[in-house]
Design a protein around this motif. Sequence first.
Motif, PDB file in Angstrom:
ATOM      1  N   UNK A  26       0.869  -1.174   0.000  1.00  0.00           N
ATOM      2  CA  UNK A  26       0.000   0.000   0.000  1.00  0.00           C
ATOM      3  C   UNK A  26       0.907   1.226   0.000  1.00  0.00           C
ATOM      4  N   UNK A  27       0.306   2.394  -0.130  1.00  0.00           N
ATOM      5  CA  UNK A  27       1.068   3.642  -0.145  1.00  0.00           C
ATOM      6  C   UNK A  27       0.857   4.359   1.179  1.00  0.00           C
ATOM      7  N   UNK A  28       1.959   4.605   1.884  1.00  0.00           N
ATOM      8  CA  UNK A  28       1.890   5.292   3.173  1.00  0.00           C
ATOM      9  C   UNK A  28       1.657   6.785   3.006  1.00  0.00           C
ATOM     10  N   UNK A  29       1.415   7.453   4.121  1.00  0.00           N
ATOM     11  CA  UNK A  29       1.147   8.891   4.112  1.00  0.00           C
ATOM     12  C   UNK A  29       2.320   9.687   3.549  1.00  0.00           C
ATOM     13  N   UNK A  30       3.530   9.152   3.677  1.00  0.00           N
ATOM     14  CA  UNK A  30       4.713   9.837   3.161  1.00  0.00           C
ATOM     15  C   UNK A  30       4.963   9.550   1.681  1.00  0.00           C
ATOM     16  N   UNK A  31       4.059   8.760   1.055  1.00  0.00           N
ATOM     17  CA  UNK A  31       4.186   8.443  -0.363  1.00  0.00           C
ATOM     18  C   UNK A  31       5.052   7.232  -0.660  1.00  0.00           C
ATOM     19  N   UNK A  39       4.439   0.609   1.603  1.00  0.00           N
ATOM     20  CA  UNK A  39       4.478  -0.166   2.838  1.00  0.00           C
ATOM     21  C   UNK A  39       4.089  -1.588   2.454  1.00  0.00           C
ATOM     22  N   UNK A  40       4.933  -2.552   2.771  1.00  0.00           N
ATOM     23  CA  UNK A  40       4.689  -3.944   2.399  1.00  0.00           C
ATOM     24  C   UNK A  40       4.510  -4.801   3.636  1.00  0.00           C
ATOM     25  N   UNK A  41       3.596  -5.763   3.523  1.00  0.00           N
ATOM     26  CA  UNK A  41       3.358  -6.719   4.596  1.00  0.00           C
ATOM     27  C   UNK A  41       3.010  -8.068   3.995  1.00  0.00           C
ATOM     28  N   UNK A  42       3.435  -9.117   4.689  1.00  0.00           N
ATOM     29  CA  UNK A  42       2.985 -10.463   4.324  1.00  0.00           C
ATOM     30  C   UNK A  42       1.547 -10.607   4.815  1.00  0.00           C
ATOM     31  N   UNK A  43       0.686 -11.178   3.985  1.00  0.00           N
ATOM     32  CA  UNK A  43      -0.728 -11.316   4.341  1.00  0.00           C
ATOM     33  C   UNK A  43      -1.246 -12.699   3.992  1.00  0.00           C
ATOM     34  N   UNK A  44      -2.268 -13.107   4.740  1.00  0.00           N
ATOM     35  CA  UNK A  44      -3.056 -14.286   4.400  1.00  0.00           C
ATOM     36  C   UNK A  44      -4.170 -13.807   3.483  1.00  0.00           C
ATOM     37  N   UNK A  45      -4.634 -14.684   2.611  1.00  0.00           N
ATOM     38  CA  UNK A  45      -5.635 -14.249   1.637  1.00  0.00           C
ATOM     39  C   UNK A  45      -6.467 -15.428   1.168  1.00  0.00           C
ATOM     40  N   UNK A  46      -7.586 -15.101   0.537  1.00  0.00           N
ATOM     41  CA  UNK A  46      -8.405 -16.072  -0.179  1.00  0.00           C
ATOM     42  C   UNK A  46      -8.539 -15.583  -1.611  1.00  0.00           C
ATOM     43  N   UNK A  47      -8.492 -16.515  -2.539  1.00  0.00           N
ATOM     44  CA  UNK A  47      -8.656 -16.171  -3.952  1.00  0.00           C
ATOM     45  C   UNK A  47      -9.611 -17.168  -4.571  1.00  0.00           C
ATOM     46  N   UNK A  77      -8.229 -10.189   4.806  1.00  0.00           N
ATOM     47  CA  UNK A  77      -8.843  -9.703   6.039  1.00  0.00           C
ATOM     48  C   UNK A  77      -7.814  -8.896   6.813  1.00  0.00           C
ATOM     49  N   UNK A  78      -8.142  -7.640   7.120  1.00  0.00           N
ATOM     50  CA  UNK A  78      -7.232  -6.783   7.885  1.00  0.00           C
ATOM     51  C   UNK A  78      -7.941  -6.216   9.103  1.00  0.00           C
ATOM     52  N   UNK A  79      -7.222  -6.181  10.207  1.00  0.00           N
ATOM     53  CA  UNK A  79      -7.733  -5.536  11.417  1.00  0.00           C
ATOM     54  C   UNK A  79      -7.866  -4.041  11.140  1.00  0.00           C
ATOM     55  N   UNK A  80      -8.960  -3.465  11.586  1.00  0.00           N
ATOM     56  CA  UNK A  80      -9.261  -2.059  11.297  1.00  0.00           C
ATOM     57  C   UNK A  80      -8.227  -1.094  11.863  1.00  0.00           C
ATOM     58  N   UNK A  81      -7.482  -1.508  12.881  1.00  0.00           N
ATOM     59  CA  UNK A  81      -6.514  -0.608  13.500  1.00  0.00           C
ATOM     60  C   UNK A  81      -5.159  -0.593  12.797  1.00  0.00           C
ATOM     61  N   UNK A 141      -2.074  -0.154  10.044  1.00  0.00           N
ATOM     62  CA  UNK A 141      -1.628   0.912   9.153  1.00  0.00           C
ATOM     63  C   UNK A 141      -2.092   0.675   7.720  1.00  0.00           C
ATOM     64  N   UNK A 142      -2.139  -0.577   7.289  1.00  0.00           N
ATOM     65  CA  UNK A 142      -2.588  -0.879   5.924  1.00  0.00           C
ATOM     66  C   UNK A 142      -3.990  -0.328   5.677  1.00  0.00           C
ATOM     67  N   UNK A 143      -4.880  -0.476   6.647  1.00  0.00           N
ATOM     68  CA  UNK A 143      -6.246   0.024   6.480  1.00  0.00           C
ATOM     69  C   UNK A 143      -6.226   1.541   6.355  1.00  0.00           C
TER      70      UNK A 143
END
Length: 135
Positions: free
Chosen positions: A23-28, A31-39, A46-50, A52-54
């Motif tokens: 995703x793109x952080x506030x500084x432009x 920001x990368x993260x390993x995530x679980x996913x369904x395809x 699924x991301x927790x609302x709190x 930074x990615x959200x």
Amino acid sequence: MEALQIPATHTDLLAADTAVLATIGADGRPQLSAVWFLADEEIRISLNASRQKVKNLQRNPAVTFLVLDKDAPTRYLEVRGDAELTEDTDYEFADEVGQKYGVDLRTFDGEEQHRFVVTIHPVRIRAVDMAAGIG
């Protein structure tokens, strides 16, 4: 607009355990993260609302989703697109993700927290296999 399709040569990568979500952080900066996913019909996370990615996605929906072939590191699937955030306050989707990974995602969240479903709407798909000259 017709939905972009994952090439058959790379659909197996959608069964991977993890992917990288950028995703793109506030500084432009990315920001990368390993995530679980369904395809299935779509790529969803699924991301927790709190998290930074959200916050990043609420500000700028641009994402890149990357899955590496752990057995052939020169082969990967990159999906660039726009993310749609949908509240998952009842954990319906989080429970689906939890079934795939054998966990209850509630155990990662504090009280009074909830989750979002992140659905990626592709604008570009790159299916790369350098060893085979693809991509």
